[in-house]
Design an enzyme around this catalytic site. Structure first.
Site, short mmCIF file in Angstrom:
data_model
loop_
_atom_site.label_atom_id
_atom_site.label_comp_id
_atom_site.label_asym_id
_atom_site.label_seq_id
_atom_site.Cartn_x
_atom_site.Cartn_y
_atom_site.Cartn_z
N ASP A 19 -1.04 1.91 -1.83
CA ASP A 19 -1.02 0.57 -1.60
C ASP A 19 -2.34 -0.50 -1.96
OD1 ASP A 19 0.21 -1.48 0.12
OD2 ASP A 19 -0.58 -1.12 1.97
N HIS A 36 -0.75 -4.81 -9.78
CA HIS A 36 0.10 -3.79 -9.89
C HIS A 36 -0.09 -3.33 -11.45
CE1 HIS A 36 2.34 -4.62 -6.43
NE2 HIS A 36 2.85 -6.03 -6.97
N LEU A 130 2.91 20.24 -13.40
CA LEU A 130 2.87 19.14 -12.43
C LEU A 130 4.32 18.49 -12.41
CD1 LEU A 130 1.31 17.51 -10.25
CD2 LEU A 130 1.20 15.75 -11.99
C1 IPE Z 1 4.45 0.83 1.37
O1 IPE Z 1 3.63 -0.38 1.01
C2 IPE Z 1 5.61 1.10 0.12
C3 IPE Z 1 4.78 1.43 -1.06
C4 IPE Z 1 3.47 1.84 -1.48
C5 IPE Z 1 5.54 1.37 -2.38
P1 IPE Z 1 4.04 -1.70 1.44
O2 IPE Z 1 3.11 -2.74 1.24
O3 IPE Z 1 5.68 -2.21 1.15
O4 IPE Z 1 4.11 -1.27 3.26
P2 IPE Z 1 3.91 -2.36 4.45
O5 IPE Z 1 4.73 -3.74 4.23
O6 IPE Z 1 2.35 -2.80 4.30
O7 IPE Z 1 4.11 -1.71 5.53
C1 IPE Z 2 1.47 -1.63 -3.40
O1 IPE Z 2 0.87 -2.85 -3.26
C2 IPE Z 2 2.48 -1.62 -4.45
C3 IPE Z 2 3.96 -1.55 -4.01
C4 IPE Z 2 4.35 -1.79 -2.67
C5 IPE Z 2 5.04 -1.95 -4.97
P1 IPE Z 2 1.14 -3.93 -2.43
O2 IPE Z 2 1.91 -4.86 -3.45
O3 IPE Z 2 1.75 -3.61 -1.25
O4 IPE Z 2 -0.44 -4.57 -2.20
P2 IPE Z 2 -0.74 -5.28 -0.85
O5 IPE Z 2 -0.36 -4.55 0.23
O6 IPE Z 2 0.11 -6.70 -0.98
O7 IPE Z 2 -2.27 -5.52 -0.93
MG MG Z 3 1.12 -3.16 0.70
#
Ligand code: IPE
Ligand code: IPE
Ligand code: MG
Length: 239
Positions: A19, A36, A130
């Site tokens: 995240d 990303h 892995l």
């Molecule tokens: C969780 O992250 C899903 C992934 C890392 C793919 P999100 O950013 O979607 O989760 P929330 O919305 O903060 O709970």
């Molecule tokens: C995690 O990063 C990747 C996915 C959920 C695809 P986020 O896109 O959720 O990043 P934040 O939480 O907005 O910083």
């Molecule tokens: Mg996120």
């Protein structure tokens, strides 16, 4: 002090909620998709570090069922990034002994992405260093719901007696049926939540949350998480 049980110091299975890509992009005054893209380097580094430390299974939460609600551009950008990474890293995965797998609703993915994934899964299936498991269009509640449907169908068909349903029956109907439960669950970027990830499988996982954003999470941060894990006293309800 409680006696430490004979649990291996290195987790067999590490699962990561990757995240913070959006926040990383925001900090760098870049569009979310650049965050990303920056996260790609962390994926590579962490997979290599996992091999280096002797971790056998690495599950990465890459896209949740809830993430389909994001703006169309971001979803499309993530899908094309995913396709590119798989195509460009396929040979490297072969060299490193990585077996690519997925958990989640693969049928939800665009055809081109699914075909790329399936080809890579097929090509890497003999690798044994892995297991790199990507959670894609993954949701734990939908996984458990599908398992219940499938168990109910076996009962209906007369192949299963409801009295015989055990924890192992449920486990055997999940996407992770031939994958051991995670020993260590890492979440980057500081959020103290599970976000519908492996609810059944993490019953006794050790949890490690770091404020480091995913694109800044590399081999040193991974080593720190493993060191923290090695100092934990896993009791599994015992003493
Ligand atoms: C969780 O992250 C899903 C992934 C890392 C793919 P999100 O950013 O979607 O989760 P929330 O919305 O903060 O709970
Ligand atoms: C995690 O990063 C990747 C996915 C959920 C695809 P986020 O896109 O959720 O990043 P934040 O939480 O907005 O910083
Ligand atoms: Mg996120």
């Amino acid at each position: 002090m409680a006696k430490k049980s004979a649990i291996p110091q290195i987790p067999r299975h590490v699962a990561i909620i990757m995240d913070g890509n959006g926040r990383w992009a925001h900090q760098h005054h870049l569009p979310r998709l650049s965050g990303h893209e920056a996260g790609r380097k962390s994926v590579k580094e962490v997979a290599q570090a996992a091999i280096h430390h002797g971790v056998r299974y690495l599950t990465l939460y890459a896209f949740s069922v809830e993430n389909w609600q994001r703006p169309r551009d971001e979803v499309q950008g993530l899908m094309s990034l995913l396709r590119g990474v798989i195509r460009e890293e396929l040979n490297e995965m072969g060299r490193e002994g990585i077996r690519l797998r997925t958990i989640g609703r693969r049928q939800d993915l665009p055809d081109v992405v699914r075909e790329e994934l399936e080809a890579a899964i097929e090509k890497t299936k003999g690798n044994t260093k892995l297991d790199l498991i990507l959670a894609l269009s993954y949701g734990s509640r939908v996984e458990i719901t599908e398992a219940i449907q499938s168990i109910a169908n076996e009962v209906k068909a007369g192949r299963l007696d409801p009295e015989q349903i055990k924890e192992e029956t449920v486990t055997a109907h999940l996407y992770t049926r031939d994958i051991p439960d995670p020993d260590l669950l890492i979440r980057t970027s500081g959020e103290m939540r599970i976000s519908n990830f492996m609810l059944w499988q993490i019953s006794y996982a050790e949890i490690y949350v770091t404020p480091v954003l995913w694109p800044d999470f590399g081999k040193e941060e991974f080593a720190k998480a493993l060191a923290d894990y090695a100092g934990r006293d896993r009791r599994f309800g015992g003493i």
